[in-house]
Design a protein around this motif. Structure first.
Motif, short mmCIF file in Angstrom:
data_model
loop_
_atom_site.label_atom_id
_atom_site.label_comp_id
_atom_site.label_asym_id
_atom_site.label_seq_id
_atom_site.Cartn_x
_atom_site.Cartn_y
_atom_site.Cartn_z
N GLY A 219 0.78 -1.23 0.00
CA GLY A 219 0.00 0.00 0.00
C GLY A 219 0.81 1.27 0.00
O GLY A 219 0.26 2.37 0.00
N LEU A 220 2.15 1.16 -0.02
CA LEU A 220 3.02 2.33 0.03
C LEU A 220 3.73 2.50 -1.31
O LEU A 220 4.33 1.54 -1.82
CB LEU A 220 4.05 2.19 1.15
N PRO A 221 3.68 3.70 -1.90
CA PRO A 221 4.34 3.91 -3.19
C PRO A 221 5.85 4.13 -3.02
O PRO A 221 6.33 4.50 -1.95
CB PRO A 221 3.67 5.18 -3.72
N PRO B 133 18.34 6.47 1.18
CA PRO B 133 18.88 6.31 2.53
C PRO B 133 17.81 6.21 3.62
O PRO B 133 18.10 5.80 4.73
CB PRO B 133 19.74 7.56 2.71
N GLU B 134 16.58 6.60 3.28
CA GLU B 134 15.49 6.57 4.26
C GLU B 134 14.60 5.34 4.09
O GLU B 134 13.52 5.27 4.67
CB GLU B 134 14.66 7.85 4.15
N GLY B 135 15.08 4.39 3.29
CA GLY B 135 14.29 3.19 3.06
C GLY B 135 13.58 3.22 1.72
O GLY B 135 13.42 4.27 1.10
N ARG B 136 13.12 2.06 1.29
CA ARG B 136 12.51 1.91 -0.03
C ARG B 136 11.32 2.84 -0.24
O ARG B 136 11.10 3.35 -1.34
CB ARG B 136 12.07 0.45 -0.20
N HIS B 137 10.55 3.07 0.81
CA HIS B 137 9.35 3.90 0.68
C HIS B 137 9.59 5.34 1.14
O HIS B 137 8.64 6.10 1.30
CB HIS B 137 8.20 3.29 1.48
N GLY B 138 10.86 5.68 1.35
CA GLY B 138 11.18 7.03 1.79
C GLY B 138 11.49 7.95 0.62
O GLY B 138 11.21 7.65 -0.54
N CYS B 139 12.07 9.08 0.94
CA CYS B 139 12.41 10.10 -0.05
C CYS B 139 13.49 9.60 -1.01
O CYS B 139 14.43 8.90 -0.61
CB CYS B 139 12.89 11.35 0.69
#
Length: 303
Positions: free
Chosen positions: A43-45, A66-72
């Motif tokens: 559910g997360l782009p 660096p903030e994870g796959r679903h981060g910036c």
């Protein structure tokens, strides 16, 4: 039509002051980037760099997460020459699609060199677009203008309803450590920020060291370093301003205000390290309020 299709094609000037470019000496460079929220997982782009077009010595290598796959999505803008000379033309375009989140920065300070004997100017133009619910962080390292430099910088930011944006511009004049002050040349900075085509912040600033404004207390007051940080999309600008006033070092070299939904922090002083530290600390304070995520300092800033 997507936000990426609205970007204008690159324009490479063929002449400067009536003379044809010597392309071996004067470089016209351009970079066009597009980001979209794709590949939904749980559910997360995921923000993907879906458009990357360049010409000349301006490009990116690859995006970082660096903030994870679903981060910036972090992207470094690379300009190998490291600076601009007479006749150079640099154009940067970036479009952030609906629900995407991108952070753009640079690996080092940009240098604006002394103009040639004909006084030919350089140009640097940045065009940023953010769609509904998109987030853009535009955080280039500082710009160093050497004595005798002549040119024009322009920054245009187009936002849609619900878009959020934070960015800064840090400019240092001359080379004080080498006793080479900015005593000749001419720079012009212009900013245009608009929401759905409606202007929110328009500004034009000429910098001529021979003008009384440059040294007068009613103008620049002899300051050699200036910085502007802008933020659009905060839920409570008044609370953000109070937070900055509480946590940033108290002195007369900076001030913060808000007009028409744009929070503006200004610095005017003599120390570029102080200006950078101030802007970075302000970004670290404001980012959680703007994006709901803690600040993640780009690794390139630490090298």
């Amino acid at each position: 039509m997507t936000v990426f299709q609205r970007l204008e094609p690159f324009r490479q000037p063929a002449r400067v002051s009536g003379h044809r470019f010597d392309l071996e000496r004067h470089w016209a460079a351009g970079l066009s980037l597009g980001f979209e929220a794709r590949d939904k997982d749980k559910g997360l782009p995921v923000t993907r760099l879906v458009r990357r077009k360049h010409h000349g010595p301006l490009r990116v290598q690859r995006p970082f997460y660096p903030e994870g796959r679903h981060g910036c999505c972090h992207v470094y803008l690379l300009h190998p020459p490291g600076g601009l000379v007479s006749g150079d033309e640099l154009r940067i375009e970036a479009a952030v699609g609906e629900g995407a989140h991108a952070l753009l920065t640079t690996p080092a300070a940009a240098k604006l060199y002394k103009a040639d004997s004909h006084g030919v100017a350089w140009g640097q133009h940045t065009h940023l677009q953010v769609a509904r619910n998109g987030i853009l962080e535009y955080l280039p390292q500082e710009t160093l203008a050497f004595d005798g430099s002549r040119g024009k910088q322009s920054t245009t930011i187009e936002l849609e309803t619900g878009a959020r944006c934070i960015g800064w511009e840090i400019l240092a004049l001359g080379r004080p450590a080498s006793n080479l002050p900015f005593v000749s040349g001419h720079l012009e900075q212009s900013f245009r920020l608009q929401m759905n085509g409606r202007p929110l912040w328009l500004e034009r600033q000429p910098m001529d060291p021979t003008h009384s404004r440059f040294k007068g207390h009613w103008g620049q007051g002899g300051a050699t370093v200036q910085a502007t940080l802008w933020v659009v999309g905060l839920e409570n600008e008044a609370a953000a301003i109070e937070m900055l006033r509480e946590h940033l070092p108290a002195n007369q070299r900076w001030a913060v205000t808000c007009r028409r939904g744009v929070l503006l922090l200004r610095y005017l002083g003599q120390e570029r390290n102080e200006a950078w530290a101030l802007c970075q600390q302000a970004w670290e304070l404001l980012r959680p309020e703007l994006t709901g995520q803690p600040a993640s300092v780009p690794r390139i800033w630490l090298t």
